[in-house]
Design an enzyme around this catalytic site. Structure first.
Site, short mmCIF file in Angstrom:
data_model
loop_
_atom_site.label_atom_id
_atom_site.label_comp_id
_atom_site.label_asym_id
_atom_site.label_seq_id
_atom_site.Cartn_x
_atom_site.Cartn_y
_atom_site.Cartn_z
N CYS A 92 0.84 -1.21 0.00
CA CYS A 92 0.00 0.00 0.00
C CYS A 92 0.88 1.26 0.00
CB CYS A 92 -0.99 -0.04 1.17
SG CYS A 92 -2.35 1.15 0.98
N HIS A 142 -3.97 -4.71 0.09
CA HIS A 142 -3.58 -5.22 1.40
C HIS A 142 -3.70 -6.73 1.42
CE1 HIS A 142 -3.29 -1.45 3.74
NE2 HIS A 142 -4.21 -1.00 2.89
N GLU A 168 -2.93 -8.77 3.72
CA GLU A 168 -3.38 -9.25 5.04
C GLU A 168 -4.89 -9.14 5.21
OE1 GLU A 168 -2.93 -4.82 5.63
OE2 GLU A 168 -1.97 -6.40 4.45
#
Length: 213
Positions: free
Chosen positions: A81, A190, A192
């Site tokens: 990001c 992202h 995650e």
């Protein structure tokens, strides 16, 4: 056991990333802002959320800008990001801010655009979107073409060398959502927060030797 250090300069989803990496990696996962500890790592994750001006200010204050330059090309580095955007030459955000210049290119604000139905596209670009893989990079192992990942950003990457775009996403325009060169791999989304595909990407990074990029 190999080591993965997640750089903590106060501007990343550190807890989420570290937990996700611990879940998939057979490695020691550390969170650190200590230059010496970062430089000892086998692999480094450079996350980030927020404004580029604050990001660059903190990197210089903590003497991490020089660390990132030293890491680039010497061991696998994953930018995420804002961490991806900071690797570029310059961002239009905050009236213009110079980045690290590890990748050549610019970070630009999304223009006004409409979707297929004629409705204005909202900025920031937030939510799930597809990533088209432009090649056979090892970091794409086990991830299907056009898999969806989770995005949150108002600025997009415009690399000088289009061949460094390892992934393309469309939101009003086509933009490079993934950059890759040598031991560098950087993503706008992202991982995650991207469920199976994101965890697979992190798992791939935990074993990637930096070759094949």
């Amino acid at each position: 056991m190999s080591s993965i250090v997640i750089i903590d300069y106060g501007m990343g989803n550190i807890h989420s990333i570290s937990k996700a990496m611990e879940h998939v990696a057979d490695a020691s996962v550390l969170v650190s802002a200590d230059p010496e500890q970062i430089l000892r790592a086998d692999r480094v994750v450079f996350p980030g959320v927020g404004a580029i001006k604050d990001c660059m200010s903190e990197l210089h204050r903590l003497e991490l800008a020089a660390v990132l330059h030293e890491i680039a090309g010497t061991r696998p580095l994953l930018g995420i990001c804002l961490g991806m955007q900071a690797l570029l030459d310059h961002s239009d955000e905050n009236d213009g801010v110079d980045g690290l210049g590890i990748f050549a290119g610019q970070v630009k604000h999304f223009p006004v655009a409409k979707d297929a139905s004629g409705a204005l596209l909202k900025v920031p670009h937030m939510g799930w979107n597809q990533v088209y893989q432009t090649g056979q990079h090892p970091m794409w192992k086990g991830i299907e073409q056009d898999s969806r990942f989770y995005f949150v950003h108002s600025y997009y990457i415009d690399p000088t060398d289009a061949n460094e775009a390892a992934g393309i996403t469309t939101y009003g325009l086509e933009f490079a959502s993934v950059l890759a060169r040598d031991m560098l791999f950087a993503v706008q989304f992202h991982p995650e927060k991207s469920q199976h595909a994101g965890l697979q990407l992190l798992s791939n990074f935990a074993t990637w030797d930096g070759q094949g990029g």
